[in-house]
Write an enzyme that holds these catalytic residues in place. Structure first.
Site, mmCIF file in Angstrom:
data_model
loop_
_atom_site.group_PDB
_atom_site.id
_atom_site.type_symbol
_atom_site.label_atom_id
_atom_site.label_comp_id
_atom_site.label_asym_id
_atom_site.label_seq_id
_atom_site.Cartn_x
_atom_site.Cartn_y
_atom_site.Cartn_z
ATOM 1 N N ASN A 28 38.737 53.316 46.532
ATOM 2 C CA ASN A 28 39.476 51.977 45.550
ATOM 3 C C ASN A 28 38.025 51.554 44.890
ATOM 4 O O ASN A 28 37.267 50.854 45.515
ATOM 5 C CB ASN A 28 39.857 50.765 46.333
ATOM 6 C CG ASN A 28 40.183 49.475 45.607
ATOM 7 O OD1 ASN A 28 40.083 49.556 44.399
ATOM 8 N ND2 ASN A 28 40.376 48.502 46.047
ATOM 9 N N LYS A 30 37.832 49.475 42.506
ATOM 10 C CA LYS A 30 37.525 48.068 42.213
ATOM 11 C C LYS A 30 37.025 48.032 40.548
ATOM 12 O O LYS A 30 37.472 49.077 39.914
ATOM 13 C CB LYS A 30 36.827 47.078 42.864
ATOM 14 C CG LYS A 30 37.210 47.280 44.689
ATOM 15 C CD LYS A 30 36.903 46.484 45.505
ATOM 16 C CE LYS A 30 37.487 46.530 46.905
ATOM 17 N NZ LYS A 30 36.941 45.549 47.782
ATOM 18 N N HIS A 113 46.697 43.875 46.955
ATOM 19 C CA HIS A 113 45.240 44.097 47.429
ATOM 20 C C HIS A 113 45.060 42.786 47.794
ATOM 21 O O HIS A 113 45.303 41.714 46.918
ATOM 22 C CB HIS A 113 44.398 44.742 46.479
ATOM 23 C CG HIS A 113 42.948 44.915 47.199
ATOM 24 N ND1 HIS A 113 42.173 43.789 47.433
ATOM 25 C CD2 HIS A 113 42.476 46.065 47.777
ATOM 26 C CE1 HIS A 113 41.001 44.607 47.815
ATOM 27 N NE2 HIS A 113 41.152 45.582 48.254
ATOM 28 N N GLU A 115 42.236 41.043 47.174
ATOM 29 C CA GLU A 115 41.611 40.439 45.883
ATOM 30 C C GLU A 115 42.882 40.162 44.936
ATOM 31 O O GLU A 115 42.511 38.970 44.206
ATOM 32 C CB GLU A 115 40.597 41.381 45.394
ATOM 33 C CG GLU A 115 39.417 41.266 46.116
ATOM 34 C CD GLU A 115 38.602 42.633 46.230
ATOM 35 O OE1 GLU A 115 39.039 43.583 45.297
ATOM 36 O OE2 GLU A 115 37.913 43.085 47.342
ATOM 37 N N GLU A 185 44.770 46.050 55.615
ATOM 38 C CA GLU A 185 43.354 45.524 55.502
ATOM 39 C C GLU A 185 43.178 44.179 55.828
ATOM 40 O O GLU A 185 43.341 43.150 54.940
ATOM 41 C CB GLU A 185 43.046 45.695 53.940
ATOM 42 C CG GLU A 185 43.157 47.208 53.400
ATOM 43 C CD GLU A 185 42.441 47.370 52.038
ATOM 44 O OE1 GLU A 185 41.548 48.300 52.070
ATOM 45 O OE2 GLU A 185 42.597 46.490 51.021
ATOM 46 N N GLY A 191 34.602 44.386 52.402
ATOM 47 C CA GLY A 191 33.314 44.052 51.567
ATOM 48 C C GLY A 191 32.440 43.164 52.448
ATOM 49 O O GLY A 191 31.445 42.640 51.975
ATOM 50 N N SER A 231 35.426 47.797 55.091
ATOM 51 C CA SER A 231 34.228 48.170 55.718
ATOM 52 C C SER A 231 34.299 49.664 56.277
ATOM 53 O O SER A 231 33.305 49.729 57.208
ATOM 54 C CB SER A 231 33.714 47.055 56.476
ATOM 55 O OG SER A 231 33.160 45.923 55.504
HETATM 56 P P1 PGA Z 1 35.446 47.899 51.582
HETATM 57 O O1 PGA Z 1 36.907 47.456 50.760
HETATM 58 O O2 PGA Z 1 35.479 49.036 51.976
HETATM 59 O O3 PGA Z 1 34.245 47.431 50.569
HETATM 60 O O4 PGA Z 1 35.572 46.772 52.476
HETATM 61 C C1 PGA Z 1 38.058 47.915 50.957
HETATM 62 C C2 PGA Z 1 39.025 47.628 50.251
HETATM 63 O O5 PGA Z 1 39.067 46.374 49.490
HETATM 64 O O6 PGA Z 1 40.196 48.457 49.856
#
Ligand code: PGA
Length: 267
Positions: A28, A30, A113, A115, A185, A191, A231
């Site tokens: 992903n 982003k 997601h 976000e 998630e 993140g 992460s």
């Molecule tokens: P990350 O993000 O691996 O940077 O924690 C995962 C995601 O948001 O899909």
């Protein structure tokens, strides 16, 4: 391969189990990467991963999708959008419909997601409409669910998962549920560098599989792919994939470098 040996789930010897499910490694990106950077990434990745038994998906920004679909020809990778609008077309300035993603070469789309849920205030009801729209267009939704830290700390993880599944999959036919990829998630792990332990993740994945099982035909929940995100790195992916109900990973930060992402695919 971590799932070469059939492993019975829940102590029941009759279930099909993980050996029947393909491992999925999804990136992903982003809001990262220009068109040239995206194409360069795919070239480098293909050099490092000429073929793989795993399903490798890259969710890229809208602007790079069509060009990437061309760059991905002859590679083992497939393309995903990161979001979509629930309507087929119309006066929705700045939005992208499911059919447009298909047109640009996508086979998958991330829906719900965290976000989108938290920064763009997308409620479960809207996520449900997006899942329906994606399925109608022939896309595989990668349906993201997961609890915040305060929800976990107050003992509400399973309650939140129940709510997100029930509302997100409202009126989705049992057969269609079988086509989804579910991404667990935990919001507190995205993140932050704070990964759920494989045991914490496995516990929720198993719960998700059982919950989905109540909505699908007998036994078919065993076929559903449930991947973990939050992460994920080249260092922790192998342990996560050893768990019986973790069928893959959704990788944000560590997917931006082709070398690191190749290590995760090959890990
Ligand atoms: P990350 O993000 O691996 O940077 O924690 C995962 C995601 O948001 O899909």
């Amino acid at each position: 391969m971590p799932h070469a040996r059939p492993r019975p789930l829940y102590g029941c010897p009759t279930v099909k189990g993980k050996s029947m499910r393909n491992i999925i490694i999804a990136a992903n990106w982003k809001m990262h990467k220009t068109v040239p950077e995206s194409v360069e990434f795919i070239k480098t990745l293909h050099g490092k991963v000429p073929s793989t038994a795993r399903t490798v998906i890259v969710a890229a920004p809208f602007t790079a999708l069509y060009r990437l679909s061309q760059a991905m020809k002859g590679t083992p990778f497939s393309l995903a959008g990161q979001n979509l609008h629930e309507e087929e077309q119309g006066a929705y300035t700045g939005e992208i419909a499911a059919g447009m993603l298909v047109d640009a070469g996508c086979r998958h789309v991330i829906v719900g997601h965290s976000e989108r849920r938290h920064l763009f205030n997308e409620p479960d009801e809207r996520i449900n409409k997006k899942i329906v729209a994606a399925l109608r267009a022939g896309l595989t939704p990668i349906f993201c669910i997961g609890e915040t830290l305060s929800e976990r700390d107050s003992g509400n993880t399973f309650h939140v998962i129940d709510k997100q599944i029930n509302k997100g999959l409202n009126n989705v036919a049992a057969d269609d549920i079988g086509r989804l990829i579910i991404a667990y998630e935990p919001v507190w792990a995205i993140g932050t560098g704070k990964t759920a332990t494989r045991t914490q993740a496995e516990k929720v994945h198993r719960y998700i599989r059982e919950t989905i099982g109540e909505k699908t035909a007998a036994g078919s929940h065993e076929d559903i792919a449930i991947i973990y995100g939050g992460s994920v790195t080249a260092g922790n992916v192998t342990g996560l994939l050893e768990e019986p109900n973790i069928d893959g990973v959704l990788v944000g930060g560590a997917s931006l470098d082709a070398g690191t992402f190749a290590e995760i695919i090959n890990g």
